[in-house]
Enzyme design. Structure first.
Site, PDB file in Angstrom:
ATOM      1  NE  ARG A 197      -3.387  -2.327   2.762  1.00  0.00           N
ATOM      2  CZ  ARG A 197      -4.703  -2.496   2.712  1.00  0.00           C
ATOM      3  NH1 ARG A 197      -5.491  -1.490   2.476  1.00  0.00           N
ATOM      4  NH2 ARG A 197      -5.225  -3.691   2.907  1.00  0.00           N
ATOM      5  CE  LYS A 223     -15.709   4.752   6.473  1.00  0.00           C
ATOM      6  NZ  LYS A 223     -15.764   3.306   6.596  1.00  0.00           N
ATOM      7  CG  HIS A 254     -19.916   2.297   3.812  1.00  0.00           C
ATOM      8  ND1 HIS A 254     -18.960   3.150   3.314  1.00  0.00           N
ATOM      9  CD2 HIS A 254     -19.250   1.350   4.509  1.00  0.00           C
ATOM     10  CE1 HIS A 254     -17.765   2.726   3.667  1.00  0.00           C
ATOM     11  NE2 HIS A 254     -17.905   1.645   4.400  1.00  0.00           N
TER      12      HIS A 254
HETATM   13  C1  LIG Z   1     -14.907   2.450   7.557  1.00  0.00           C
HETATM   14  C2  LIG Z   1     -15.707   1.334   8.139  1.00  0.00           C
HETATM   15  C3  LIG Z   1     -15.762   1.129   9.526  1.00  0.00           C
HETATM   16  C4  LIG Z   1     -14.871   1.868  10.464  1.00  0.00           C
HETATM   17  O1  LIG Z   1     -15.289   3.170  10.651  1.00  0.00           O
HETATM   18  P1  LIG Z   1     -14.214   4.273  11.067  1.00  0.00           P
HETATM   19  O2  LIG Z   1     -15.008   5.330  11.720  1.00  0.00           O
HETATM   20  O3  LIG Z   1     -13.525   4.689   9.811  1.00  0.00           O
HETATM   21  O4  LIG Z   1     -13.248   3.613  12.006  1.00  0.00           O
HETATM   22  C5  LIG Z   1     -16.648   0.194  10.036  1.00  0.00           C
HETATM   23  N1  LIG Z   1     -17.429  -0.544   9.211  1.00  0.00           N
HETATM   24  C6  LIG Z   1     -17.365  -0.409   7.880  1.00  0.00           C
HETATM   25  C7  LIG Z   1     -18.244  -1.255   7.025  1.00  0.00           C
HETATM   26  C8  LIG Z   1     -16.497   0.518   7.304  1.00  0.00           C
HETATM   27  O5  LIG Z   1     -16.397   0.611   5.980  1.00  0.00           O
END
Ligand SMILES: *Cc1c(COP(=O)(O)O)cnc(C)c1O
Length: 425
Positions: free
Chosen positions: A21, A247, A216
């Site tokens: 990466r 996110k 998501h």
């Molecule tokens: C990104 C992600 C997490 C973790 O969330 P963060 O706040 O970035 O630690 C948990 N579950 C899924 C499905 C994710 O894609």
């Protein structure tokens, strides 16, 4: 033991498999999302980010920035302690109320990340329940897998979104045994959605608890941004809803929401919650501002859906192998780790477009892809530019196009279904 050599070989292994990466060094520019400055050695260039999980651009929303600045100005930078020892700051308490309300639950609990919330909550719930059996979707995120492992409980993996398989495992365990079903709403690499209502029906039939990761989906789906469970009116059918503030809400932190007793048990027993410093007041205040805005504003959600659909349509029409997705996620199949990395490098270096390659183990080998996340700020013009850049890259590197756009086949048997159209699978 030659320690130095051991670690060098571990890294060499990743290079050999073409999945070492490399991180892009970025500086996002407030007011010009999705533009950012990219630094490569001594060179600094402006580029367009096409793979951010700041799905709605809320990380740059004036209300969110103002809330962060105001709280930092009044309360300082850090929380100053764990939740138990002086770190429970007022904005964090307000944030937990906001989250409980968002999901229509009795209580919510904030962690320092979504990863930690999954790891801590799943492991604690399953460890507290006597002889708990965990039923886990095979495509669950690494943080959920970590929670399952740390619980020490027995686990059974069900095939992705396969209700018949899940039911057979539930039936075999019997109604008396404690059971926890862990799954996601939107699966972020393929952009598909789980059958939440049917899983809740099965949980009811076999007396299982349910735990959903809505990371998501929160902020982006449902009339108040409560996720797919909000959109489908199913929040009260799920015991524990987990989400992130990092996110669509554009800040940092993770959380669970559920019945008061369950949330209180996790608060009281989870080491990953107890023995770490609380989220700073400025982050909590910013997250609350973001959630509040998205509870009332549909504009960002509508624009994101519109631009995601447009990106899918424009790229598909150009013959690019857009993988089927029911959501805002636009995966484009490359099917080979080295080509995927090369495509990403070329897009950045020649076209000023940044899309991180997604390789194994994040996705199965042979399905390596570029995962594109259009936001409300990716204009029609930017989408057009993306299409041109992808076409140039696909041609230059000889990456397979979508089957239907290939040269007219001599006979029907030359039409290769997308799923098996993999370069070097
Ligand atoms: C990104 C992600 C997490 C973790 O969330 P963060 O706040 O970035 O630690 C948990 N579950 C899924 C499905 C994710 O894609």
């Amino acid at each position: 033991m030659d320690y130095q050599r051991f670690f060098e070989e571990a890294i060499d292994q990743l290079h050999a498999e073409k999945r070492y990466r490399v991180f892009a060094n970025l500086e996002r520019i407030v007011g010009r999302f999705p533009r950012a400055i990219w630094r490569d050695g001594s060179e600094a260039r402006e580029i367009t980010v096409w793979c951010s999980n700041d799905y709605l651009g809320m990380g740059q929303h004036p209300d969110v920035i103002a809330a962060m600045q105001d709280a930092a100005g009044r309360m300082g930078s850090g929380a100053g302690g764990t939740r138990n020892i002086s770190g429970t700051n007022h904005p964090l308490v307000e944030l937990e109320h906001e989250l409980a309300d968002l999901h229509g639950k009795e209580a919510a609990l904030v962690f320092t990340s979504g990863f930690i919330s999954n790891e801590a909550a799943i492991s604690t719930v399953a460890r507290l329940l006597p002889d708990c059996l965990i039923l886990s979707d095979e495509l669950n995120h690494a943080s959920m897998i970590e929670g399952v492992r740390r619980s020490g409980a027995e686990k059974k993996i069900f095939r992705h979104n396969d209700l018949a398989h899940l039911e057979s495992l539930l039936a075999a365990a019997g109604p008396e045994r404690a059971k926890l079903i862990v799954f996601e709403s939107v699966y972020s690499m393929d952009g598909d959605v789980s059958p939440i209502e049917k899983i809740a029906d099965l949980a009811g039939k076999y007396n299982a608890m349910t735990y959903i990761d809505e990371v998501h989906a929160v902020g982006m789906y449902g009339p108040r941004g409560g996720g797919i469970t909000d959109r489908e009116g199913l929040a009260d059918r799920i015991d524990i809803i987990e989400g992130t503030l990092a996110k669509a809400f554009g800040t940092l932190g993770g959380y669970i929401a559920g019945r008061r007793a369950v949330v209180d048990a996790v608060r009281s027993y989870a080491p990953g919650f107890i023995f770490t410093t609380a989220l700073p007041p400025a982050i909590a205040a910013a997250a609350t501002a973001s959630i509040r805005h998205l509870k009332h504003s549909q504009t960002e959600r509508d624009a994101q859906q519109r631009q995601a659909k447009r990106a899918k349509d424009v790229l598909s029409a150009a013959g690019l192998p857009v993988m089927p997705s029911e959501t805002h996620i636009v995966p484009v199949l490359v099917g080979d780790p080295e080509l995927c990395k090369k495509a990403s490098d070329r897009l950045l270096e020649i076209h000023g477009i940044y899309i991180q390659p997604i390789n194994y183990p994040t996705v199965p080998r042979g399905t390596e892809r570029l995962r594109i996340t259009p936001t409300p700020f990716h204009s029609d013009e930017l989408i057009g530019g993306l299409k041109d850049a992808l076409l140039e890259t696909w041609q230059a590197l000889g990456i397979p196009f979508a089957p239907e756009k290939r040269e007219a086949p001599a006979s029907s048997e030359r039409i290769v279904p997308l799923a098996v159209n993999k370069a070097g699978g």
